[in-house]
Scaffold this active site. Structure first.
Site, PDB file in Angstrom:
ATOM      1  N   ARG A 199       0.855  -1.199   0.000  1.00 15.49           N
ATOM      2  CA  ARG A 199       0.000   0.000   0.000  1.00 15.49           C
ATOM      3  C   ARG A 199       0.886   1.243   0.000  1.00 15.49           C
ATOM      4  O   ARG A 199       0.616   2.214  -0.714  1.00 15.49           O
ATOM      5  CB  ARG A 199      -0.927  -0.005   1.232  1.00 15.49           C
ATOM      6  CG  ARG A 199      -2.097  -0.959   1.100  1.00 15.49           C
ATOM      7  CD  ARG A 199      -3.080  -0.806   2.248  1.00 15.49           C
ATOM      8  NE  ARG A 199      -2.602  -1.373   3.485  1.00 15.49           N
ATOM      9  CZ  ARG A 199      -2.887  -2.611   3.921  1.00 15.49           C
ATOM     10  NH1 ARG A 199      -3.683  -3.396   3.228  1.00 15.49           N
ATOM     11  NH2 ARG A 199      -2.413  -3.054   5.067  1.00 15.49           N
TER      12      ARG A 199
ATOM     13  N   PHE B 294     -10.703  -5.142  -5.658  1.00 17.32           N
ATOM     14  CA  PHE B 294     -10.743  -5.920  -4.409  1.00 17.32           C
ATOM     15  C   PHE B 294     -10.250  -5.029  -3.260  1.00 17.32           C
ATOM     16  O   PHE B 294      -9.278  -5.331  -2.580  1.00 17.32           O
ATOM     17  CB  PHE B 294      -9.880  -7.192  -4.515  1.00 17.32           C
ATOM     18  CG  PHE B 294     -10.190  -8.051  -5.712  1.00 17.32           C
ATOM     19  CD1 PHE B 294     -11.249  -8.952  -5.683  1.00 17.32           C
ATOM     20  CD2 PHE B 294      -9.431  -7.959  -6.878  1.00 17.32           C
ATOM     21  CE1 PHE B 294     -11.531  -9.755  -6.788  1.00 17.32           C
ATOM     22  CE2 PHE B 294      -9.710  -8.753  -7.984  1.00 17.32           C
ATOM     23  CZ  PHE B 294     -10.755  -9.658  -7.946  1.00 17.32           C
TER      24      PHE B 294
ATOM     25  N   ASP C 179     -15.381  -3.522  -4.660  1.00 12.61           N
ATOM     26  CA  ASP C 179     -15.447  -4.708  -3.802  1.00 12.61           C
ATOM     27  C   ASP C 179     -16.899  -5.194  -3.809  1.00 12.61           C
ATOM     28  O   ASP C 179     -17.821  -4.420  -4.053  1.00 12.61           O
ATOM     29  CB  ASP C 179     -14.998  -4.369  -2.365  1.00 12.61           C
ATOM     30  CG  ASP C 179     -14.516  -5.595  -1.608  1.00 12.61           C
ATOM     31  OD1 ASP C 179     -13.293  -5.770  -1.460  1.00 12.61           O
ATOM     32  OD2 ASP C 179     -15.370  -6.404  -1.171  1.00 12.61           O
TER      33      ASP C 179
ATOM     34  N   ASP D 102      -5.739  -6.948  -6.242  1.00 12.75           N
ATOM     35  CA  ASP D 102      -5.403  -7.673  -5.006  1.00 12.75           C
ATOM     36  C   ASP D 102      -6.516  -8.661  -4.643  1.00 12.75           C
ATOM     37  O   ASP D 102      -7.225  -8.481  -3.649  1.00 12.75           O
ATOM     38  CB  ASP D 102      -5.178  -6.652  -3.871  1.00 12.75           C
ATOM     39  CG  ASP D 102      -4.737  -7.322  -2.583  1.00 12.75           C
ATOM     40  OD1 ASP D 102      -4.184  -8.432  -2.644  1.00 12.75           O
ATOM     41  OD2 ASP D 102      -4.951  -6.722  -1.511  1.00 12.75           O
TER      42      ASP D 102
ATOM     43  N   CYS E 276      -2.095 -14.039  -3.221  1.00 18.10           N
ATOM     44  CA  CYS E 276      -1.841 -14.412  -1.822  1.00 18.10           C
ATOM     45  C   CYS E 276      -2.023 -15.909  -1.623  1.00 18.10           C
ATOM     46  O   CYS E 276      -2.129 -16.382  -0.496  1.00 18.10           O
ATOM     47  CB  CYS E 276      -2.742 -13.626  -0.880  1.00 18.10           C
ATOM     48  SG  CYS E 276      -4.483 -13.935  -1.147  1.00 18.10           S
TER      49      CYS E 276
END
Ligand code: SAH
Length: 396
Positions: free
Chosen positions: A212, A228, A250, A300, A340
């Site tokens: 970030r 996201f 989102d 992300d 991730c």
């Protein structure tokens, strides 16, 4: 008497390299009795002592190593030592990077397998993922309270991986004060609201902190698409970096509502921020069809891969959103893209980005590589600890 797990011949190799897991297939027999989570001694086929570990009879990972030192007992003092050691690095980071929140214990990488502890301002959030961690709960909590007497402690062991260990999901207040609905924390000087009781993971994605921050560098005068977004950490960063506009997307209205509050909390111009509740896969296509363009895109997504069977499908998903993102960028645009999923290696992810670029008909240069933040270390003996990786792509 402590029970002994005796390994099959030749199966001590990974332990001699200090990898902290003992798989069920490596065990020849158990001498004595151990209940779920109890401490056992791990020995090679000749009975030579190798490590002291927590026994997980229901899991494929049958034991997780607490210590490689024969004279070290697993008690409150053991946890105090481990927590203090982990705390030193995090306290340095907190001072250097202007933070009050960080991952204090990152499981295996901090010598405490199955244990995650996140510090959010004055709250410590505990997540116990293995039978051994659960068995040691009283000692661990006592140690934590000794090390951080000023902090409140809250349990967020409501994660489904506990089922693999035969453990129920638990959540709730442990000590100190009840967390407020939204707790303000500081990250690289910005303020963010965290919902400890109901937020994702232990409340917030601390692991993306340094990425970030990295976004600020690319945001000046840019039109940014934050895919996201969750509670808008990247959006606040983009605004701090001087972006022209940032659109956060989102599917969770609750997350977008907190994102709005986060922008306000940092006294940033609200008219530069937009929030769209939509499916990113769908919205990217709509934008492509309507000719929307951006200078910077953050991608992300949540974890697409839980097991090896899902890997092929996940690769397709990653390629799809990255290809679309590349097509939406103005010439000279920047894509910050992440995965991730632990099963996705850096090499495989790089290949997916290469495939996405070919399909998008774009020349893409990787200009930086990102990873989980510095408070999520990877111990050299356990490379599996690296799960979050990302690239900064310059898209022609
Ligand atoms: N970038 C965030 C973390 C993202 S976590 C941060 O820095 O904090 C992933 C987010 O994706 C979650 O908030 C989840 O609600 C959202 N999500 C999951 N599937 C989605 C989809 N198909 N479209 C849009 N959002 C989605």
């Amino acid at each position: 008497m402590t029970a002994r797990l005796i390994l099959s011949r030749g199966r001590e190799k990974s332990l001699l390299r200090r990898h902290p897991w003992v798989f069920s297939g490596a065990i020849s027999r158990i001498e004595g009795n151990a209940i779920s989570g109890e401490t056992v001694d791990v020995c090679d086929h000749k009975g030579q002592w190798l490590a002291r570990a927590a026994y997980s009879p229901q899991s494929q990972i049958r034991a997780r190593v607490w210590t490689w030192q024969a004279d070290e007992n697993i008690d409150i003092e053991f946890f105090v030592r481990r927590i203090k050691k982990a705390g030193q690095w995090r306290e340095w980071l907190a001072r250097t990077d202007d933070l009050d929140s960080y991952r204090l214990i990152a499981g295996e990488s901090d010598g405490l397998p199955g244990i995650t502890i996140d510090k959010f301002a004055g709250y410590l959030v505990v997540q116990l993922l293995s039978a051994g961690a659960e068995y040691q709960r009283p000692a661990l909590i006592t140690a934590l309270q000794q090390c951080y007497p000023e902090c409140s402690v809250y349990d967020r062991s409501d994660v489904s991986v506990r089922k693999k260990e035969g453990l129920p999901l638990t959540q709730g207040f442990i000590s100190g004060q009840q967390p407020p609905e939204l707790l303000p924390i500081t990250e690289h000087g910005m303020k963010l609201l965290v919902n400890i009781k109901e937020g994702h993971k232990t409340g917030y994605y601390l692991d993306q902190r340094d990425s970030r921050f990295a976004l600020r560098r690319y945001s000046k005068d840019a039109r940014v698409l934050n895919c996201f977004s969750y509670t808008g950490g990247f959006a606040v960063s983009a605004l701090l970096g001087g972006c022209k506009e940032v659109i956060s997307v989102d599917t969770s209205e609750a997350a977008l509502d907190v994102a709005r509050q986060n922008v306000e909390l940092n006294n940033l111009p609200g008219d530069k921020a937009q929030y769209i509740r939509d499916d990113v896969f769908k919205l990217l296509r709509t934008y492509r069809d309507t000719g929307e363009k951006f200078d910077v895109i953050v991608m992300d997504p949540p974890k697409f891969v839980e097991n090896k069977n899902q890997l092929t499908g996940a690769c397709r998903g990653y390629k799809d959103i990255n290809m679309l993102a590349m097509q939406l960028l103005n010439p000279g645009g920047i894509l910050l893209t992440f995965s991730c999923s632990g099963l996705m290696t850096v090499e495989l992810f790089q290949k997916i980005i290469a495939d996405a670029a070919l399909d998008a008909g774009k020349t893409v240069q990787l200009v930086d590589q990102l990873r989980q933040a510095a408070d999520h270390p990877v111990i050299s003996t356990y490379p599996e600890g690296l799960y979050l990786k990302g690239f900064v792509c310059y898209v022609e």
